[in-house]
Design a protein around this motif. Structure first.
Motif, PDB file in Angstrom:
ATOM      1  N   SER A  50       0.559  -1.071  -0.413  1.00 10.26           N
ATOM      2  CA  SER A  50       0.150   0.175   0.342  1.00 10.26           C
ATOM      3  C   SER A  50       1.058   1.490  -0.404  1.00 10.26           C
ATOM      4  O   SER A  50       1.904   1.411   0.418  1.00 10.26           O
ATOM      5  CB  SER A  50      -1.186  -0.010   1.348  1.00 10.26           C
ATOM      6  OG  SER A  50       0.029   0.397   2.362  1.00 10.26           O
ATOM      7  N   PRO A  52       0.489   5.375   0.834  1.00  9.01           N
ATOM      8  CA  PRO A  52       0.120   6.254   2.070  1.00  9.01           C
ATOM      9  C   PRO A  52      -1.019   7.116   1.347  1.00  9.01           C
ATOM     10  O   PRO A  52      -0.465   7.411   0.379  1.00  9.01           O
ATOM     11  CB  PRO A  52       1.238   6.993   2.949  1.00  9.01           C
ATOM     12  CG  PRO A  52       2.237   6.130   2.728  1.00  9.01           C
ATOM     13  CD  PRO A  52       1.937   5.390   1.890  1.00  9.01           C
ATOM     14  N   SER A  54      -1.631  10.828   1.523  1.00  9.23           N
ATOM     15  CA  SER A  54      -0.971  11.653   1.229  1.00  9.23           C
ATOM     16  C   SER A  54      -0.032  11.583   0.180  1.00  9.23           C
ATOM     17  O   SER A  54       0.356  12.530  -0.218  1.00  9.23           O
ATOM     18  CB  SER A  54       0.324  12.284   2.671  1.00  9.23           C
ATOM     19  OG  SER A  54       1.219  10.930   2.644  1.00  9.23           O
ATOM     20  N   GLN A 117       9.382   1.072  -0.211  1.00  3.64           N
ATOM     21  CA  GLN A 117       9.369   2.330   1.113  1.00  3.64           C
ATOM     22  C   GLN A 117      10.780   3.716   0.593  1.00  3.64           C
ATOM     23  O   GLN A 117      10.688   5.000   0.893  1.00  3.64           O
ATOM     24  CB  GLN A 117      10.551   1.552   2.399  1.00  3.64           C
ATOM     25  CG  GLN A 117      10.506   1.952   3.178  1.00  3.64           C
ATOM     26  CD  GLN A 117       8.950   2.790   3.664  1.00  3.64           C
ATOM     27  OE1 GLN A 117       8.092   2.075   4.143  1.00  3.64           O
ATOM     28  NE2 GLN A 117       9.119   3.986   3.995  1.00  3.64           N
ATOM     29  N   ILE A 120       8.308   6.241  -1.269  1.00  6.89           N
ATOM     30  CA  ILE A 120       7.598   6.699   0.028  1.00  6.89           C
ATOM     31  C   ILE A 120       8.322   7.649   0.867  1.00  6.89           C
ATOM     32  O   ILE A 120       7.910   8.578   0.645  1.00  6.89           O
ATOM     33  CB  ILE A 120       6.893   5.635   0.832  1.00  6.89           C
ATOM     34  CG1 ILE A 120       5.998   4.740  -0.525  1.00  6.89           C
ATOM     35  CG2 ILE A 120       6.072   6.452   1.894  1.00  6.89           C
ATOM     36  CD1 ILE A 120       5.328   3.784   0.673  1.00  6.89           C
ATOM     37  N   TYR A 125       5.235   7.945  -6.057  1.00  2.00           N
ATOM     38  CA  TYR A 125       4.741   6.931  -5.961  1.00  2.00           C
ATOM     39  C   TYR A 125       5.158   5.554  -6.547  1.00  2.00           C
ATOM     40  O   TYR A 125       5.811   6.188  -8.026  1.00  2.00           O
ATOM     41  CB  TYR A 125       3.395   7.545  -6.768  1.00  2.00           C
ATOM     42  CG  TYR A 125       2.597   6.428  -6.962  1.00  2.00           C
ATOM     43  CD1 TYR A 125       1.075   5.812  -5.917  1.00  2.00           C
ATOM     44  CD2 TYR A 125       2.367   4.997  -8.060  1.00  2.00           C
ATOM     45  CE1 TYR A 125       0.166   4.871  -5.950  1.00  2.00           C
ATOM     46  CE2 TYR A 125       1.774   4.646  -8.469  1.00  2.00           C
ATOM     47  CZ  TYR A 125       0.559   3.850  -7.179  1.00  2.00           C
ATOM     48  OH  TYR A 125      -0.060   3.097  -7.356  1.00  2.00           O
TER      49      TYR A 125
END
Length: 328
Positions: A50, A52, A54, A117, A120, A125
């Motif tokens: 997934s 976030p 934001s 990671q 992010i 993205y």
């Protein structure tokens, strides 16, 4: 010597014979008809990761379907170019983290987690995630996988080669690059394949300048690859990039006299040759993504995103501190 059943037009012994032998042997052993290791097989894939809420997303993130037309204005403004530079620098950071993790015993799924990671942490993205339904955050193409390999739970083995293809969507732009990396100690012919593939990329980039023909990129790549007795994959091409992941122009890595178009200052596109030890033909797995060589021999790839400048070409995805290699 009969024509291959796949319809490639090649003789069976030069096309599917090696892969069919490996399949019949349950994976096979080294160097059956030129195959250097066990055939890569579909493997377990972990659930999709997934992002976030934001993190700004491209238009396909929820539906899997890009919304805009492929062809938009090819020449970018100075403001767009600066955002491209930012996205490409970030993509380079992600790739370098992934490369540092490559070792025998690590899974490509673990590398995917590192990349995910890192995107992010940079505020970006993973461009591949749900692009036309693709389930992961980068592509990991091992040995005979040409491109679009899906990270899975198979452990990398000493002697493998793996292409890591990273793309980030950041500040409204996509930055894209890939490299083929050694896993432990590899054989001499695989090293030569990787070295020649990188040189093919650089020779293709060297042709780029204002007014140069886009087809000259493929001419330079094919000439060098075939002089070294390798073949150039036809089915997958470089592409324009910017607000869209894939846009015009299409950049063939072999010479196609029918290709039209020339390089214009402000254009940004990828050059990403895929070079095979054997035939240039491919087979796509039932996952509709993973493309493997038709004869089971190895493939390598390198990719940069480039900018056509007023005087030549700028590679946007070079490591920090590395000088631009081409000055026209």
């Amino acid at each position: 010597n009969d024509p291959c059943w796949c319809g490639s037009g090649n003789k069976y012994k030069k096309c599917h014979q090696a892969r069919d032998l490996l399949s019949a042997m349950g994976g096979g052993v080294a160097r059956v008809a030129g195959v250097q290791s066990k055939a890569v097989q579909p493997y377990l894939i972990s659930p999709r990761r997934s992002v976030p809420a934001s993190i700004p997303r491209p238009d396909y993130a929820l539906t899997g379907k890009p919304q805009g037309p492929r062809s938009r204005t090819l020449v970018k403004s100075p403001e767009q170019i600066e955002r491209m530079r930012t996205a490409c620098r970030a993509a380079r950071q992600v790739l370098d983290l992934c490369k540092a993790a490559v070792r025998p015993g690590i899974t490509t799924d673990e590398i995917d987690a590192i990349a995910h990671q890192a995107y992010i942490d940079l505020g970006g993205y993973p461009s591949t995630l749900n692009y036309h339904g693709y389930p992961k955050s980068l592509c990991t193409s091992v040995n005979e996988v040409i491109c679009h390999g899906i990270p899975d739970l198979r452990q990398l083995e000493n002697g493998d080669i793996v292409n890591l293809d990273v793309t980030i969507f950041l500040n409204g732009m996509h930055g894209d690059l890939s490299e083929t990396v050694f896993v432990g100690t590899i054989d001499a012919e695989s090293k030569r394949l990787v070295d020649v593939t990188h040189e093919c990329l650089m020779r293709g980039i060297a042709t780029v300048k204002p007014g140069s023909a886009i087809r000259d990129i493929g001419r330079a790549i094919q000439t060098y690859a075939e002089a070294n007795h390798f073949s150039v994959v036809r089915a997958f091409v470089g592409h324009g990039i910017g607000e869209q992941f894939h846009m015009d122009p299409q950049v063939a890595h072999y010479y196609d006299s029918n290709t039209r178009g020339e390089c214009v200052p402000g254009m940004t596109f990828t050059i990403e040759p895929m070079i095979n030890q054997g035939t240039w033909g491919h087979i796509t797995w039932d996952d509709h993504w993973t493309a493997v060589t038709a004869d089971g021999r190895r493939s390598a790839q390198f990719e940069h995103t480039i900018l056509v400048t007023e005087v030549g070409v700028e590679i946007l995805t070079l490591p920090d501190g590395v000088a631009q290699p081409f000055q026209h």
